[in-house]
Design an enzyme around this catalytic site. Structure first.
Site, PDB file in Angstrom:
ATOM      1  N   HIS A  50      -2.936  -7.572  10.381  1.00 46.07           N
ATOM      2  CA  HIS A  50      -1.864  -7.368   9.400  1.00 46.07           C
ATOM      3  C   HIS A  50      -1.446  -8.716   8.826  1.00 46.07           C
ATOM      4  CE1 HIS A  50       0.327  -7.902  13.300  1.00 46.07           C
ATOM      5  NE2 HIS A  50       0.902  -8.829  12.564  1.00 46.07           N
TER       6      HIS A  50
HETATM    7  C1  T46 Z   1       2.174 -10.504  14.822  1.00 50.11           C
HETATM    8  C2  T46 Z   1       1.243 -10.697  15.959  1.00 50.11           C
HETATM    9  C3  T46 Z   1       0.945 -12.140  16.237  1.00 50.11           C
HETATM   10  C4  T46 Z   1       8.486  -4.027  18.166  1.00 50.11           C
HETATM   11  O1  T46 Z   1       9.089  -2.959  18.271  1.00 50.11           O
HETATM   12  N1  T46 Z   1       9.165  -5.197  18.097  1.00 50.11           N
HETATM   13  C5  T46 Z   1       8.552  -6.402  17.990  1.00 50.11           C
HETATM   14  O2  T46 Z   1       9.228  -7.442  17.926  1.00 50.11           O
HETATM   15  C6  T46 Z   1       7.113  -6.435  17.954  1.00 50.11           C
HETATM   16  C7  T46 Z   1       6.373  -7.760  17.853  1.00 50.11           C
HETATM   17  C8  T46 Z   1       6.432  -5.250  18.034  1.00 50.11           C
HETATM   18  N2  T46 Z   1       7.103  -4.072  18.136  1.00 50.11           N
HETATM   19  C9  T46 Z   1       6.339  -2.816  18.229  1.00 50.11           C
HETATM   20  C10 T46 Z   1       5.569  -2.431  16.982  1.00 50.11           C
HETATM   21  C11 T46 Z   1       4.394  -1.646  17.534  1.00 50.11           C
HETATM   22  O3  T46 Z   1       4.783  -0.302  17.690  1.00 50.11           O
HETATM   23  O4  T46 Z   1       5.371  -2.967  19.247  1.00 50.11           O
HETATM   24  C12 T46 Z   1       4.177  -2.263  18.916  1.00 50.11           C
HETATM   25  C13 T46 Z   1       2.974  -3.182  18.974  1.00 50.11           C
HETATM   26  O5  T46 Z   1       3.038  -4.125  17.884  1.00 50.11           O
HETATM   27  P1  T46 Z   1       1.759  -4.567  17.046  1.00 50.11           P
HETATM   28  O6  T46 Z   1       0.752  -3.494  17.076  1.00 50.11           O
HETATM   29  O7  T46 Z   1       2.234  -5.045  15.707  1.00 50.11           O
HETATM   30  O8  T46 Z   1       1.244  -5.809  17.932  1.00 50.11           O
HETATM   31  P2  T46 Z   1       0.178  -6.926  17.505  1.00 50.11           P
HETATM   32  O9  T46 Z   1      -0.146  -7.666  18.742  1.00 50.11           O
HETATM   33  O10 T46 Z   1      -0.926  -6.357  16.715  1.00 50.11           O
HETATM   34  O11 T46 Z   1       1.003  -7.903  16.527  1.00 50.11           O
HETATM   35  C14 T46 Z   1       2.064  -8.693  17.040  1.00 50.11           C
HETATM   36  C15 T46 Z   1       3.277  -8.637  16.092  1.00 50.11           C
HETATM   37  O12 T46 Z   1       3.681  -7.274  15.896  1.00 50.11           O
HETATM   38  C16 T46 Z   1       2.971  -9.249  14.762  1.00 50.11           C
HETATM   39  O13 T46 Z   1       4.168  -9.440  14.014  1.00 50.11           O
HETATM   40  O14 T46 Z   1       2.195 -11.281  13.877  1.00 50.11           O
HETATM   41  O15 T46 Z   1       1.643 -10.052  17.173  1.00 50.11           O
END
Ligand code: T46
Length: 131
Positions: A50
């Site tokens: 993303h």
């Molecule tokens: C990024 C990379 C480096 C929350 O509710 N609060 C939060 O602060 C975060 C970070 C995530 N979430 C929820 C959103 C999703 O339902 O946790 C779940 C997993 O998040 P995501 O699939 O976006 O995780 P990554 O590892 O793909 O990405 C993360 C961060 O979301 C993103 O901002 O830049 O790490």
């Protein structure tokens, strides 16, 4: 604008061990509103895929190592994060993916704002269209 901006922290450690300090607005180029960490990643798993519209982030691998791919729509670079003293700045409108997590990897992320799903661009074609 540079796609890759590394952030180097001084090692304030001594013979007792290492010590790294991150100060909001000083060591990194924004004020920190949120901190999260990614840990216990499973073998072969990749994350990210993303870009953010407004969020600024600094990403440090404080244990182990991983690759972070940065793509500004014009080109891409892969940075291997492998030191707790070296992070990378991820600015808005940079598509990022994290790959090749080592067993003991802990990825510390400092963010300029609270979590807001509407700030995410999770579709690569939409991202390319916005660039
Ligand atoms: C990024 C990379 C480096 C929350 O509710 N609060 C939060 O602060 C975060 C970070 C995530 N979430 C929820 C959103 C999703 O339902 O946790 C779940 C997993 O998040 P995501 O699939 O976006 O995780 P990554 O590892 O793909 O990405 C993360 C961060 O979301 C993103 O901002 O830049 O790490």
């Amino acid at each position: 604008m540079n796609l890759v901006t590394m952030i180097e922290l001084p090692n304030l450690g001594d013979d007792r061990g290492g010590l790294a300090v991150i100060e909001s607005g000083l060591s990194i180029p924004f004020d920190i509103k949120r901190t999260y960490y990614i840990y216990d990643t499973k073998e072969g798993v990749s994350r990210g895929y993303h870009a953010h519209r407004a969020l600024k982030q600094a990403v440090f691998c404080i244990s182990g190592s991983c690759d972070i791919l940065l793509d500004d729509g014009l080109g891409e670079k892969i940075v291997r994060l492998k030191s707790p003293l070296e992070g990378v700045f991820v600015r808005p409108f940079v598509w990022h993916e994290m790959h090749n997590f080592s067993d003991n990897c802990v990825l510390l992320v400092l963010a300029s704002d609270y979590y807001d799903e509407s700030d995410y661009i999770r579709n690569y074609e939409e991202f390319k269209g916005l660039i």
